[in-house]
Every structure is written in C-alpha cells, then in structure tokens.
Design a protein around this motif. Structure first.
Motif, PDB file in Angstrom:
ATOM      1  N   TRP A   1       0.614  -1.104   0.089  1.00 53.76           N
ATOM      2  CA  TRP A   1      -0.039  -0.023   0.044  1.00 53.76           C
ATOM      3  C   TRP A   1       0.828   1.090   0.013  1.00 53.76           C
ATOM      4  CZ3 TRP A   1      -0.693   4.281   2.885  1.00 53.76           C
ATOM      5  CH2 TRP A   1      -1.810   4.952   2.968  1.00 53.76           C
ATOM      6  N   PRO A   2       0.395   2.357  -0.586  1.00 53.69           N
ATOM      7  CA  PRO A   2      -0.765   2.465  -1.417  1.00 53.69           C
ATOM      8  C   PRO A   2      -0.459   2.105  -2.844  1.00 53.69           C
ATOM      9  CG  PRO A   2       0.478   4.655  -1.309  1.00 53.69           C
ATOM     10  CD  PRO A   2       1.027   3.752  -0.412  1.00 53.69           C
ATOM     11  N   ASP A   3       0.627   1.848  -3.449  1.00 56.09           N
ATOM     12  CA  ASP A   3       1.149   1.490  -4.856  1.00 56.09           C
ATOM     13  C   ASP A   3       1.996   0.379  -4.724  1.00 56.09           C
ATOM     14  OD1 ASP A   3      -0.028   4.035  -5.575  1.00 56.09           O
ATOM     15  OD2 ASP A   3       1.919   5.029  -4.979  1.00 56.09           O
ATOM     16  N   GLY A   4       1.684  -0.595  -5.561  1.00 53.40           N
ATOM     17  CA  GLY A   4       2.130  -2.063  -5.699  1.00 53.40           C
ATOM     18  C   GLY A   4       1.246  -3.196  -5.986  1.00 53.40           C
ATOM     19  N   PRO A   5       2.099  -4.230  -6.390  1.00 60.73           N
ATOM     20  CA  PRO A   5       1.240  -5.288  -7.037  1.00 60.73           C
ATOM     21  C   PRO A   5       0.476  -6.021  -5.746  1.00 60.73           C
ATOM     22  CG  PRO A   5       3.732  -5.869  -6.770  1.00 60.73           C
ATOM     23  CD  PRO A   5       3.289  -4.419  -6.301  1.00 60.73           C
ATOM     24  N   VAL A   6       0.638  -5.945  -4.710  1.00 60.44           N
ATOM     25  CA  VAL A   6       0.150  -6.781  -3.442  1.00 60.44           C
ATOM     26  C   VAL A   6      -0.711  -5.818  -2.833  1.00 60.44           C
ATOM     27  CG1 VAL A   6       0.547  -8.010  -1.331  1.00 60.44           C
ATOM     28  CG2 VAL A   6       2.320  -8.136  -3.281  1.00 60.44           C
ATOM     29  N   PRO A   7      -2.260  -6.181  -3.099  1.00 60.53           N
ATOM     30  CA  PRO A   7      -3.219  -5.175  -2.548  1.00 60.53           C
ATOM     31  C   PRO A   7      -3.367  -5.331  -0.887  1.00 60.53           C
ATOM     32  CG  PRO A   7      -4.380  -7.260  -3.248  1.00 60.53           C
ATOM     33  CD  PRO A   7      -2.743  -7.336  -3.738  1.00 60.53           C
ATOM     34  N   GLN A   8      -4.165  -4.618  -0.304  1.00 65.57           N
ATOM     35  CA  GLN A   8      -4.482  -4.909   0.868  1.00 65.57           C
ATOM     36  C   GLN A   8      -5.272  -6.193   0.998  1.00 65.57           C
ATOM     37  OE1 GLN A   8      -6.771  -1.642   3.000  1.00 65.57           O
ATOM     38  NE2 GLN A   8      -6.322  -0.378   1.334  1.00 65.57           N
ATOM     39  N   GLN A   9      -4.772  -6.976   2.203  1.00 65.82           N
ATOM     40  CA  GLN A   9      -5.534  -8.000   2.613  1.00 65.82           C
ATOM     41  C   GLN A   9      -6.442  -7.918   3.539  1.00 65.82           C
ATOM     42  OE1 GLN A   9      -1.854 -10.131   3.425  1.00 65.82           O
ATOM     43  NE2 GLN A   9      -1.290 -10.285   1.136  1.00 65.82           N
ATOM     44  N   MET A  10      -6.309  -7.050   4.479  1.00 63.88           N
ATOM     45  CA  MET A  10      -7.240  -6.475   5.390  1.00 63.88           C
ATOM     46  C   MET A  10      -7.056  -5.147   5.733  1.00 63.88           C
ATOM     47  SD  MET A  10      -7.008  -8.058   9.465  1.00 63.88           S
ATOM     48  CE  MET A  10      -5.759  -6.766   9.937  1.00 63.88           C
ATOM     49  N   HIS A  11      -8.268  -4.696   6.278  1.00 62.74           N
ATOM     50  CA  HIS A  11      -8.026  -3.200   6.800  1.00 62.74           C
ATOM     51  C   HIS A  11      -8.985  -3.045   7.926  1.00 62.74           C
ATOM     52  CE1 HIS A  11      -7.291   1.227   6.169  1.00 62.74           C
ATOM     53  NE2 HIS A  11      -8.279   1.156   6.683  1.00 62.74           N
ATOM     54  N   LEU A  12      -8.421  -2.417   8.934  1.00 61.94           N
ATOM     55  CA  LEU A  12      -9.194  -2.090  10.256  1.00 61.94           C
ATOM     56  C   LEU A  12      -9.192  -0.734  10.255  1.00 61.94           C
ATOM     57  CD1 LEU A  12     -10.639  -3.344  12.641  1.00 61.94           C
ATOM     58  CD2 LEU A  12      -8.440  -3.578  13.522  1.00 61.94           C
ATOM     59  N   ASP A  13     -10.349  -0.290  10.616  1.00 63.63           N
ATOM     60  CA  ASP A  13     -10.571   1.317  11.102  1.00 63.63           C
ATOM     61  C   ASP A  13     -10.994   1.340  12.655  1.00 63.63           C
ATOM     62  OD1 ASP A  13     -10.086   2.465   8.453  1.00 63.63           O
ATOM     63  OD2 ASP A  13     -12.118   2.126   8.062  1.00 63.63           O
ATOM     64  N   LEU A  14     -10.249   2.246  13.245  1.00 65.06           N
ATOM     65  CA  LEU A  14     -10.628   2.590  14.835  1.00 65.06           C
ATOM     66  C   LEU A  14     -10.795   3.922  14.778  1.00 65.06           C
ATOM     67  CD1 LEU A  14      -7.655   0.369  15.980  1.00 65.06           C
ATOM     68  CD2 LEU A  14     -10.126  -0.344  15.831  1.00 65.06           C
ATOM     69  N   SER A  15     -11.513   4.131  15.976  1.00 63.88           N
ATOM     70  CA  SER A  15     -11.758   5.647  16.319  1.00 63.88           C
ATOM     71  C   SER A  15     -11.605   5.793  17.492  1.00 63.88           C
ATOM     72  CB  SER A  15     -13.215   6.010  15.867  1.00 63.88           C
ATOM     73  OG  SER A  15     -13.887   5.410  16.654  1.00 63.88           O
ATOM     74  N   VAL A  16     -11.116   7.176  17.801  1.00 59.76           N
ATOM     75  CA  VAL A  16     -10.957   7.933  19.163  1.00 59.76           C
ATOM     76  C   VAL A  16     -11.864   9.116  19.271  1.00 59.76           C
ATOM     77  CG1 VAL A  16      -8.647   6.771  19.647  1.00 59.76           C
ATOM     78  CG2 VAL A  16      -8.814   8.888  18.337  1.00 59.76           C
ATOM     79  N   ALA A  17     -11.968   9.691  20.400  1.00 62.87           N
ATOM     80  CA  ALA A  17     -12.989  10.607  20.747  1.00 62.87           C
ATOM     81  C   ALA A  17     -12.165  12.136  20.461  1.00 62.87           C
ATOM     82  CB  ALA A  17     -13.472  10.782  22.086  1.00 62.87           C
ATOM     83  N   SER A  18     -10.818  12.079  20.433  1.00 60.90           N
ATOM     84  CA  SER A  18     -10.247  13.463  20.146  1.00 60.90           C
ATOM     85  C   SER A  18      -8.924  13.314  19.658  1.00 60.90           C
ATOM     86  CB  SER A  18     -10.133  14.040  21.698  1.00 60.90           C
ATOM     87  OG  SER A  18      -9.240  13.504  22.370  1.00 60.90           O
ATOM     88  N   LEU A  19      -8.290  14.546  19.381  1.00 64.29           N
ATOM     89  CA  LEU A  19      -6.829  14.702  18.765  1.00 64.29           C
ATOM     90  C   LEU A  19      -6.041  14.159  19.900  1.00 64.29           C
ATOM     91  CD1 LEU A  19      -5.190  15.072  16.298  1.00 64.29           C
ATOM     92  CD2 LEU A  19      -5.196  17.580  17.101  1.00 64.29           C
ATOM     93  N   GLU A  20      -6.135  14.402  21.096  1.00 65.80           N
ATOM     94  CA  GLU A  20      -5.346  13.982  22.232  1.00 65.80           C
ATOM     95  C   GLU A  20      -5.333  12.754  22.367  1.00 65.80           C
ATOM     96  OE1 GLU A  20      -4.892  14.947  26.851  1.00 65.80           O
ATOM     97  OE2 GLU A  20      -6.590  15.847  25.862  1.00 65.80           O
ATOM     98  N   GLU A  21      -6.199  12.075  22.110  1.00 62.65           N
ATOM     99  CA  GLU A  21      -6.455  10.773  22.354  1.00 62.65           C
ATOM    100  C   GLU A  21      -5.729   9.797  21.199  1.00 62.65           C
ATOM    101  OE1 GLU A  21      -6.763   6.863  24.098  1.00 62.65           O
ATOM    102  OE2 GLU A  21      -7.089   8.977  24.915  1.00 62.65           O
ATOM    103  N   LEU A  22      -5.950  10.593  19.956  1.00 57.96           N
ATOM    104  CA  LEU A  22      -4.995   9.796  19.029  1.00 57.96           C
ATOM    105  C   LEU A  22      -3.608   9.801  19.061  1.00 57.96           C
ATOM    106  CD1 LEU A  22      -5.057   8.855  15.924  1.00 57.96           C
ATOM    107  CD2 LEU A  22      -5.153  11.318  15.438  1.00 57.96           C
TER     108      LEU A  22
END
Length: 79
Positions: free
Chosen positions: A9-30
C-alpha cells in the motif's frame, strides 16, 4: 503453498489483505494511541491530523508488525 506477502500500500502489486478502522474521541487521544501503536511495533504510514479543505476527517494510517494496514480516526462529537 505460496506464502502471503506484505501489502504494498498504497502503490504496488500486492493489494490490501485486511483493513481495520478504529476511532478515538479526540486529537489528544489519537496522540496517546499513536505512542501505543509505536510501542507495540506499528509503523506510521500517513498522518492527517489536520484535515484538508475538502475533507474534514482527521486520521493516521499505520502498518502493524505483520504488515496489515489500519487507521485511527478522530470521531469528535459536537456538544
């Protein structure tokens, strides 16, 4: 048996095999979770702490120690 290769990722012959999105409540927590990700062996690939004019989302893209991608989004709630 063919062995799975790390995604290019993002450019190349092997694509994503899995992708996980997580979230936090604030920039400070990020920022707190960023330190945790690095301590656990993750790598930062992309940083969008400050949203661009066309997209207000704040997030960071990481690669875990095995090469899988995941994102941590800031999901700030309006009061």
């Amino acid at each position: 048996m063919e062995r799975l290769r790390e995604p290019d990722w993002p450019d190349g012959p092997v694509p994503q095999q899995m992708h996980l999105d997580l979230s936090v409540a604030s920039l400070e927590e990020l920022l707190n979770q960023h330190e945790r990700v690095l301590a656990l062996g993750g790598r930062l690939l992309s940083n969008r702490d400050q949203p661009d004019p066309d997209d207000e989302e704040r997030f960071r893209v990481y690669r875990d120690p095995q090469g899988h991608l995941f994102c941590i989004f800031v999901a700030e709630r309006e009061a």
